[in-house]
Structure formats: structure tokens, C-alpha cells
Write an enzyme that holds these catalytic residues in place. Structure first.
Site, PDB file in Angstrom:
ATOM      1  N   HIS A 274      -2.388   7.124   1.212  1.00  0.00           N
ATOM      2  CA  HIS A 274      -3.593   6.987   0.395  1.00  0.00           C
ATOM      3  C   HIS A 274      -4.803   6.781   1.326  1.00  0.00           C
ATOM      4  O   HIS A 274      -5.846   7.410   1.170  1.00  0.00           O
ATOM      5  CB  HIS A 274      -3.408   5.786  -0.549  1.00  0.00           C
ATOM      6  CG  HIS A 274      -4.497   5.625  -1.561  1.00  0.00           C
ATOM      7  ND1 HIS A 274      -4.533   4.559  -2.421  1.00  0.00           N
ATOM      8  CD2 HIS A 274      -5.594   6.360  -1.845  1.00  0.00           C
ATOM      9  CE1 HIS A 274      -5.597   4.666  -3.195  1.00  0.00           C
ATOM     10  NE2 HIS A 274      -6.258   5.737  -2.863  1.00  0.00           N
TER      11      HIS A 274
ATOM     12  N   HIS B 117       7.250   2.708  -0.257  1.00  0.00           N
ATOM     13  CA  HIS B 117       6.106   2.106  -0.953  1.00  0.00           C
ATOM     14  C   HIS B 117       4.924   1.936   0.024  1.00  0.00           C
ATOM     15  O   HIS B 117       3.806   2.376  -0.236  1.00  0.00           O
ATOM     16  CB  HIS B 117       6.542   0.753  -1.534  1.00  0.00           C
ATOM     17  CG  HIS B 117       5.436   0.001  -2.223  1.00  0.00           C
ATOM     18  ND1 HIS B 117       5.342  -0.087  -3.591  1.00  0.00           N
ATOM     19  CD2 HIS B 117       4.372  -0.690  -1.728  1.00  0.00           C
ATOM     20  CE1 HIS B 117       4.271  -0.793  -3.902  1.00  0.00           C
ATOM     21  NE2 HIS B 117       3.670  -1.173  -2.785  1.00  0.00           N
ATOM     22  N   GLU B 118       5.196   1.300   1.154  1.00  0.00           N
ATOM     23  CA  GLU B 118       4.112   1.030   2.116  1.00  0.00           C
ATOM     24  C   GLU B 118       3.539   2.326   2.687  1.00  0.00           C
ATOM     25  O   GLU B 118       2.337   2.432   2.931  1.00  0.00           O
ATOM     26  CB  GLU B 118       4.602   0.114   3.242  1.00  0.00           C
ATOM     27  CG  GLU B 118       5.050  -1.276   2.787  1.00  0.00           C
ATOM     28  CD  GLU B 118       3.991  -2.020   1.974  1.00  0.00           C
ATOM     29  OE1 GLU B 118       2.790  -1.839   2.233  1.00  0.00           O
ATOM     30  OE2 GLU B 118       4.380  -2.768   1.059  1.00  0.00           O
TER      31      GLU B 118
ATOM     32  N   HIS C 270       0.859   3.644   0.519  1.00  0.00           N
ATOM     33  CA  HIS C 270      -0.469   3.063   0.783  1.00  0.00           C
ATOM     34  C   HIS C 270      -1.104   3.736   2.001  1.00  0.00           C
ATOM     35  O   HIS C 270      -2.287   4.062   2.003  1.00  0.00           O
ATOM     36  CB  HIS C 270      -0.360   1.560   1.086  1.00  0.00           C
ATOM     37  CG  HIS C 270      -0.070   0.729  -0.126  1.00  0.00           C
ATOM     38  ND1 HIS C 270      -0.785   0.839  -1.283  1.00  0.00           N
ATOM     39  CD2 HIS C 270       0.850  -0.259  -0.341  1.00  0.00           C
ATOM     40  CE1 HIS C 270      -0.321  -0.024  -2.177  1.00  0.00           C
ATOM     41  NE2 HIS C 270       0.674  -0.700  -1.633  1.00  0.00           N
TER      42      HIS C 270
HETATM   43 ZN    ZN Z   1       1.770  -2.139  -2.726  1.00  0.00          ZN
END
Ligand code: ZN
Length: 628
Positions: free
Chosen positions: A502, A495-496, A499
Site C-alpha cells: 500500500h 498482512h504486513e 501494508h
Molecule cells: Zn494491519
């Protein structure tokens, strides 16, 4: 989730991104090892092999945090902040003197960049640096830049320079879409500060903003306070599950994983018991937000908060929630029936399903059906293996390779921090990710992504490379044992990293809209997509291998793990729908039709399905209000 207390206006609208849920239960099942025999790729080795002592570097030059020369000592924050403020002054003068045009937007973005580069870095250092002197200096820098931003947001001359551009239709039509959007976003930031209002109303807007900040801090702090109850009111045999102090039992959480129904029930009823001060604070906060929204021209606070997001308006959000709830309802009922069945089996005398039951009993069902004991999985999810997995995935999907680099002296704040260079096969170096993965005293417990420096195209044509930090709370490796992740921790890591990628890939011209500085409801999209990869056997089977033997995670174990995630998923999502609907109603039309507690009860009945328990308020323990 978005953290509070960030710079508004010329500061960016980005905030630390916390994962939607805590997936790291059963922290760090440690397994004894005889030795590490598996060979790893360079990026895997960087995370799996404990450095055998540092290179002796007696005379090397100290670089300063994140390579910023001034920040080799805490005093440097003052220098960095003064430089940023001086540069900001010059840029304000410049933008007020140039003719309105695309140049105006470029200067605005540079102005925002020079302040954010200090404020964002300081924002991270003030919570993560192990040395108090650094934390304090960073805190001071945040305050002084924050004050400067507040002043700029109410600087009428600066506002007019942008207004002149946006008021000229011909000029606006000549702007490319990206420039136009950034100009509108800066204008929006001015307007929510009330700059377009007359002097008296502007003052009122500033006062309301201060009051709201204060109330939301008080409310958020209050959500963490434990509750206590007189000892004699609780059955004696469950006292041992809580802290006993004198005549009182103190309850500091929901004890959602406790196998004893009575312990969970007591924790739920005591911890969520409403506190009059906290309720007053919430009602005051909501009505002040409503006043501010109306003052600056919106019909509700929700309209103001959703402007510029993908959802755009509260009507769309509510329609989406109702549709989702409709589609979910059958599955949710089936989930509740299954969970109730397990409760009946284990506790036939008391089988009514209550809100304190689902997390525990769905855990029991998962364990019984799929045998997914974390300690069976951890040896296959060494940190190095997971990083290799991410590297392979990014290579195949994006043509990107991660390289572990040796940070310079003084560049990182703590010894275990690793630095990754992100390199694209044709574009070259895209940016840097600092991985602050290991536990230490005083470190915040949440897993989080921080933007330290946003990417942007500079005037000289060079691209300013983005720099981010990923913060996790993993157990330290030892000489013979790499860090082993539970499946939940692995999912959080993915998940991290979503980011972080992104931030690396969003190569915008302006830093104001780069990477995770996008609409808040889009910011979680890449990271949630990454969770899907972490739950797909075609991906997991590629990298999950035993840290000692190199054996791959057996196929049936991969599918068991992926299947187990589906247990109770509809009921979990239904709970989120309820929280989101409650948030919308609280921030919708005012005055509210009933007390916040009555609205909570009605909304829970409509959107969740498990009975409301009298004298409880669920916002006591969750940071549920997304607009908070
Ligand atoms: Zn998040």
C-alpha cells in the site's frame, strides 16, 4: 490497530499498523535438519540462507541509518532535528508570504514532510534500535519535533494562510480534488486543536488535549498490569499454573489456551476483575474526550474521530454493526452450539459455555477435525518460500518484483535486517522495504508496519521514494535450518506485506495522504485482502514447499488448513462487533446513561451472546477502544 502518541496536525495522521489479531500461536516449531538442499530464487535465498559471514569492509564509508548521512552516530539526531526545524521555519515564512493558491498546499505538505521525515524515523528508532544511545537520541528528537508541531498547530498566522485559501470559493473551485482534500485535512488538524476558538477556549482545548493524552497513557499501561489474589482463595491444584509470590497468586493474562477449565475460569475472573483506579481513569478519559469534542464543535467524540473516514459518522458505524450482527447471529449460535458440544464431550459435568471457553474449544475442534498441528506445516513455510510466494503474487497481480539489496555500512540497525527494492515493470523503482523480521531481546512483540518516509512529488518533478519497515518476531535461521513459519505467522507476514505494498503503490502528490496515511478505516483494507491470498489454496499451493526436499504442500493439507480457519469464525467476529459497539457507545452521547460497567454488561448481552460474568471488565485486557 493504531498506536498512540503520534504527531497530530502537521505531523501525519499515520501510525504503526498492528495486525488485528495475534496469529502467531505455537511460536517457531523447530525441526532438526540435515542440510538445506533446495534451491531458491534470489529473494527466497536472501531470507532462507544464513549469510556465511559479512564482507570485510574496513575502509568503506559509513552511511547512517536508512542512508541518512547525519545518522551514523546517535548525536546525528540532534543535527537532523535542528536542520528540520530550521527548514520548517523558512517554510512557515514562505507560506505566510505567498498569495493563497495551490502553492500554499504544496508548502504545507513540504513543511509536514520535513518534520515527519525526522519524527517518523525517530519514532521507529526509539523503540527498535538495539543500542540505548540511539534510542535515547531518537526519543529526544521525537519530543522536540512533537513540541514544534504543537506550536505550529496553534500558530495563528500559519492558520490564516490556509484559511485565506479555503475561504475563497473561486480559488477552492479551481483546485484539483487531491489538492483540495489535502488543504481540508490540514485545516481539520488545525481545528481539532481549537485554533478557530477565542483565546480562552483555545487554552482550554490545549489543556484538555494534554489531560487526555495523560489519561489514555495511564489507562493503556493499566491494561497490562497483572492482578493478584490471596492464595487460599484458589484451589491448590491450580496454583502451579500461575506465579506464586508469598501469600498471593499473580495472574498476568487470560491463559486462554489452557486445557483446564478451572484455570481459564480463574484467570478470566481474576485478570478481568475491575480495578477502581482504572475504572475512574476510563470514566474521566471518556468525559474529557466528550468535553473536547464539544468545545471544538462536534456533538460527540465519535463524530470527531470518524470525520474524514470512509464510515464518516457514528450513525453509519452503528447501522453497519447492527446489520452485521443480524446477519451473523444464526451462524454465531451454530458456532456456540458446536463449541458447547465439544465442552460437553470433554467435561460433561460442567458444560455451560462461558466467555473463557471459545478460543480453547474451537482450537480443539480445529485440531480434531483437520489435524493442523503447526509442526506438520512449518517445514513447508520457510521464510524464503513465503517471500518467493509474495514475489510471485506481486509479479502476477501488480507487475512488481522484489530485489534483495545489500544495505550499506551503518544503514541498518541490526545485522539480520534485509533490504528489499520494490521495482515495477514499467514505472521502475517504487521504494524500499526494510525487513526487521527476527526476534531479539528488547524488541517489541507486535508485528508492525512503520512508515519511515512518505512518497511525494517534489517541486523539481522527482518522486520522493517511500521507505517503510516491516517488523516481525520470527525465530532466527541457523546454518542448517531456515526460519520456519507457522501458518499463523505466514498469514501475519502477508498482512504486513499488504501494508508495505500500500505504501509503495500509493504514489500521491502529497505525502500527507500517501499509502497508509489514508483514512484509518481504509488503512487495513489492503492488508486484510492479503490475508485472503494467504488462505486460498490456489495461492498457497504455489509457494508452500518443503525446505529440504522441495516437495509441494500436499493439496489435502492446503485445503485442511483453509477449511480449519472457518471454525468458530462467526463467534470471533461477533466478539469484534461487541467491542466495536461498546467503543461507539462509550464515545457517543454524554453523560452516559449508566456506569461503564453496566453499559458493558448490556452491550455484551445485546451484541455477543455469552453471559456477562459479574465483576469482570473485558477492556481490562484488550486494547478494544479503537479511538484510544
Ligand atoms: Zn494491519
Amino acid at each position: 490497530m493504531l498506536g498512540a502518541g503520534r504527531l497530530r496536525g502537521l505531523g501525519t495522521r499515520a501510525a504503526p499498523l498492528w495486525p488485528g489479531r495475534a496469529g502467531s500461536r505455537g511460536l517457531g516449531a523447530r525441526i532438526r535438519a540435515r542440510g538445506v538442499s533446495t534451491s531458491w530464487s534470489p529473494v527466497g535465498a536472501a531470507f532462507n540462507v544464513k549469510p556465511q559471514g559479512r564482507r570485510l569492509d574496513l575502509f568503506g564509508e559509513r552511511r547512517g541509518l536508512f542512508g541518512v548521512p547525519e545518522l551514523s552516530a546517535p548525536e546525528g539526531f540532534r543535527v537532523a532535528q535542528e536542520n528540520a526545524l530550521r527548514k520548517a521555519d523558512l517554510l512557515v515564512q514562505r507560506v505566510c508570504s505567498v498569495a493563497p493558491g495551490p502553492q500554499t498546499v504544496l508548502i504545507f505538505d513540504e513543511l509536514s514532510d520535513s518534520l515527519c521525515r525526522v519524527a517518523d524515523l525517530a519514532d521507529f528508532v526509539k523503540i527498535a534500535h538495539p543500542e540505548p544511545a540511539f534510542r535515547e537520541a531518537a526519543e529526544e528528537a521525537c519530543t522536540s519535533i512533537g513540541t514544534a508541531v504543537e506550536k505550529l498547530n496553534t500558530n495563528v498566522e500559519l492558520y490564516r494562510s490556509l484559511q485565506k485559501l479555503l475561504a475563497d470559493k473561486k480559488l477552492v473551485d479551481s483546485l484539483d480534488p487531491e489538492t483540495r482534500r489535502v488543504a481540508e485535512l490540514f485545516m481539520f488538524d488545525f481545528e481539532i486543536s481549537g485554533i478557530h476558538l477565542d483565546k480562552e477556549k483555545r487554552k482550554r482545548a490545549v489543556d484538555l488535549n494534554v489531560k487526555i493524552l495523560d489519561l489514555s497513557n495511564t489507562f493503556l499501561m493499566g491494561t497490562n498490569f497483572p492482578n493478584k489474589i490471596e492464595k487460599h482463595l484458589l484451589p491448590e491444584h491450580i496454583h502451579q499454573n500461575f506465579v506464586v509470590a508469598g501469600n498471593h497468586v499473580i495472574v498476568d493474562g487470560l491463559h486462554a489456551e489452557s486445557p483446564d477449565d478451572l484455570v481459564r475460569e480463574a484467570a478470566y475472573k481474576i485478570f478481568l476483575h475491575p480495578n477502581a483506579g482504572q475504572l475512574r481513569c476510563l470514566e474521566e478519559l471518556l468525559s474529557n474526550r466528550d468535553l473536547l469534542a464539544k468545545l471544538v464543535g462536534y456533538s460527540t467524540y465519535s463524530h470527531r474521530a470518524l470525520q474524514g473516514t470512509l464510515a464518516q459518522s457514528p450513525e453509519t458505524v452503528m447501522q453497519f454493526l447492527e446489520k452485521l450482527s443480524d446477519k451473523l447471529s444464526e451462524r454465531t449460535i451454530r458456532d456456540f452450539e458446536m463449541i458447547r458440544g465439544m465442552k460437553m464431550k470433554l467435561n460433561p459435568q460442567n458444560s455451560e459455555l462461558m466467555p473463557w471457553d471459545p478460543p480453547y474449544y474451537s482450537g480443539v475442534i480445529r485440531a480434531e477435525r483437520y489435524n493442523i498441528e503447526p509442526s506438520l506445516y512449518c517445514p513447508f513455510f520457510s521464510l524464503g518460500a513465503c517471500m518467493e510466494g509474495l514475489n510471485t503474487l506481486f509479479g502476477r497481480l501488480l507487475g512488481i518484483t522484489l530485489y534483495a539489496e545489500q544495505p550499506a555500512k551503518g544503514e541498518v540497525w541490526c545485522e539480520g535486517v534485509r533490504k528489499l527494492a520494490v521495482v515495477h515493470e514499467s514505472e521502475g523503482l517504487l521504494g524500499y522495504i526494510y525487513c526487521d523480521f527476527f526476534q531479539r531481546a528488547g524488541k517489541p512483540h507486535q508485528d508492525c508496519h512503520f512508515t519511515i518516509r512518505g512518497g511525494r512529488l517534489k517541486e523539481d518533478g522527482d518522486y520522493q521514494l517511500p521507505v517503510v519497515v516491516l517488523m516481525l518476531n520470527l525465530p532466527h535461521p541457523s546454518r542448517n535450518l531456515p526460519t520456519l513459519l507457522t501458518p499463523g505467522m505466514m498469514e501475519n507476514l502477508f498482512h504486513e506485506m499488504g501494508h508495505a505494498m500500500h505504501s509503495m503503490l500509493g504514489r500521491t502528490r502529497y505525502q500527507h495522504v500517501t499509502g497508509t496515511r489514508c483514512p484509518t478505516d481504509f488503512a487495513e483494507v489492503p492488508s486484510i485482502l492479503m490475508e485472503y491470498f494467504a488462505n486460498d489454496h490456489r495461492v498457497v499451493s504455489q509457494f508452500a514447499r518443503h525446505y529440504q526436499t522441495g516437495q509441494s504442500l500436499p493439496k489435502n493439507m492446503v485445503s485442511r488448513l483453509c477449511e480449519s480457519k472457518k471454525v468458530g469464525a462467526a463467534a470471533d467476529m461477533q466478539l469484534q462487533v461487541f467491542y466495536a459497539a461498546l467503543d461507539q457507545i462509550y464515545h457517543g452521547k454524554h453523560p452516559l446513561t449508566a456506569s461503564t460497567t453496566d453499559i458493558l454488561r448490556e452491550t455484551q448481552e445485546k451484541f455477543y451472546g455469552l453471559p456477562y460474568v459479574p465483576n469482570t471488565v473485558c477492556f481490562r485486557n484488550v486494547l478494544l477502544l479503537t479511538t484510544l
